[in-house]
Design an enzyme around this catalytic site. Structure first.
Site, PDB file in Angstrom:
ATOM      1  N   ASP A  29       0.862  -1.184   0.000  1.00  0.00           N
ATOM      2  CA  ASP A  29       0.000   0.000   0.000  1.00  0.00           C
ATOM      3  C   ASP A  29       0.898   1.233   0.000  1.00  0.00           C
ATOM      4  O   ASP A  29       1.861   1.325   0.765  1.00  0.00           O
ATOM      5  CB  ASP A  29      -0.922   0.001   1.230  1.00  0.00           C
ATOM      6  CG  ASP A  29      -2.054   1.014   1.098  1.00  0.00           C
ATOM      7  OD1 ASP A  29      -1.748   2.222   0.911  1.00  0.00           O
ATOM      8  OD2 ASP A  29      -3.214   0.626   1.187  1.00  0.00           O
ATOM      9  N   HIS A  93      -9.901  -5.744  -2.658  1.00  0.00           N
ATOM     10  CA  HIS A  93      -8.577  -5.906  -2.061  1.00  0.00           C
ATOM     11  C   HIS A  93      -8.684  -6.171  -0.570  1.00  0.00           C
ATOM     12  O   HIS A  93      -9.605  -5.697   0.090  1.00  0.00           O
ATOM     13  CB  HIS A  93      -7.679  -4.685  -2.317  1.00  0.00           C
ATOM     14  CG  HIS A  93      -8.302  -3.368  -1.980  1.00  0.00           C
ATOM     15  ND1 HIS A  93      -9.210  -2.744  -2.805  1.00  0.00           N
ATOM     16  CD2 HIS A  93      -8.165  -2.543  -0.910  1.00  0.00           C
ATOM     17  CE1 HIS A  93      -9.595  -1.595  -2.269  1.00  0.00           C
ATOM     18  NE2 HIS A  93      -8.981  -1.453  -1.097  1.00  0.00           N
TER      19      HIS A  93
HETATM   20  P1  AMP Z   1      -9.806   1.419   0.234  1.00  0.00           P
HETATM   21  O1  AMP Z   1     -10.414   1.293  -1.142  1.00  0.00           O
HETATM   22  O2  AMP Z   1     -10.608   2.317   1.122  1.00  0.00           O
HETATM   23  O3  AMP Z   1      -9.543   0.067   0.855  1.00  0.00           O
HETATM   24  O4  AMP Z   1      -8.403   2.143   0.078  1.00  0.00           O
HETATM   25  C1  AMP Z   1      -7.583   1.912  -1.043  1.00  0.00           C
HETATM   26  C2  AMP Z   1      -6.142   1.736  -0.605  1.00  0.00           C
HETATM   27  O5  AMP Z   1      -5.369   1.603  -1.786  1.00  0.00           O
HETATM   28  C3  AMP Z   1      -5.574   2.897   0.206  1.00  0.00           C
HETATM   29  O6  AMP Z   1      -4.990   2.388   1.391  1.00  0.00           O
HETATM   30  C4  AMP Z   1      -4.524   3.504  -0.736  1.00  0.00           C
HETATM   31  O7  AMP Z   1      -3.385   3.990  -0.059  1.00  0.00           O
HETATM   32  C5  AMP Z   1      -4.180   2.332  -1.620  1.00  0.00           C
HETATM   33  N1  AMP Z   1      -3.706   2.721  -2.957  1.00  0.00           N
HETATM   34  C6  AMP Z   1      -4.345   3.543  -3.820  1.00  0.00           C
HETATM   35  N2  AMP Z   1      -3.642   3.672  -4.964  1.00  0.00           N
HETATM   36  C7  AMP Z   1      -2.514   2.920  -4.788  1.00  0.00           C
HETATM   37  C8  AMP Z   1      -1.388   2.631  -5.617  1.00  0.00           C
HETATM   38  N3  AMP Z   1      -1.246   3.152  -6.845  1.00  0.00           N
HETATM   39  N4  AMP Z   1      -0.436   1.805  -5.116  1.00  0.00           N
HETATM   40  C9  AMP Z   1      -0.555   1.268  -3.887  1.00  0.00           C
HETATM   41  N5  AMP Z   1      -1.606   1.479  -3.070  1.00  0.00           N
HETATM   42  C10 AMP Z   1      -2.574   2.304  -3.514  1.00  0.00           C
END
Ligand code: AMP
Length: 130
Positions: A29, A93
């Site tokens: 993340d 995820h």
């Molecule tokens: P959620 O959909 O609420 O579970 O949050 C999405 C998660 O994905 C968050 O913790 C973000 O930091 C993470 N995230 C979003 N874009 C990226 C990326 N390009 N690479 C890694 N993590 C990501």
């Protein structure tokens, strides 16, 4: 349009990859709650985790288990916590987060700011335990 996570799987957007097999992919993340915070996703583009078939969900959980055990070895903690939110990115995820206490799972906590080198080192440390 492909989700950002599908674009990561396709290699169009960079990530700190931890592991993959034919069906699942794990990467750090980018806004970690703790060193080792990893996301496990299906390569299949499904928004809601619980829309996966029973078989795919079960297989994803087993894949996540192996990643969690490796995270726990690389980043000693009381347990590796698992959370499903999915409110931000519409691609299913599982969050895996090393925990010392339940407070470490609060997504409202400030996120760590890691350098590129630090992210690389975290991913390498987890991969070394797989
Ligand atoms: P959620 O959909 O609420 O579970 O949050 C999405 C998660 O994905 C968050 O913790 C973000 O930091 C993470 N995230 C979003 N874009 C990226 C990326 N390009 N690479 C890694 N993590 C990501």
């Amino acid at each position: 349009m492909a989700t950002i996570f599908s674009r990561i799987v396709a290699g169009e957007i960079p990530c700190y990859k931890v592991a993959e097999d034919e069906r699942f992919f794990a990467f750090l993340d980018i806004n970690p709650l703790a060193k080792g915070h990893t996301l496990v996703i299906p390569k299949q583009e499904v928004d809601y985790l619980f829309d996966l078939s029973d078989a795919d969900l079960a297989a994803m959980q087993v894949f996540a288990k192996h990643i969690a055990l490796a995270i726990g070895k690389a980043f000693p903690c009381r347990k590796v916590g698992q959370a499903v939110l999915g409110l931000e990115v519409p691609h299913a995820h599982i969050h895996l987060v090393p925990m010392q206490s339940e407070k470490d799972m609060l997504f409202s906590n400030p996120k760590l700011k890691l350098t590129d080198q630090e992210f690389q080192a975290v991913a390498a440390a987890i991969r070394a335990e797989l």
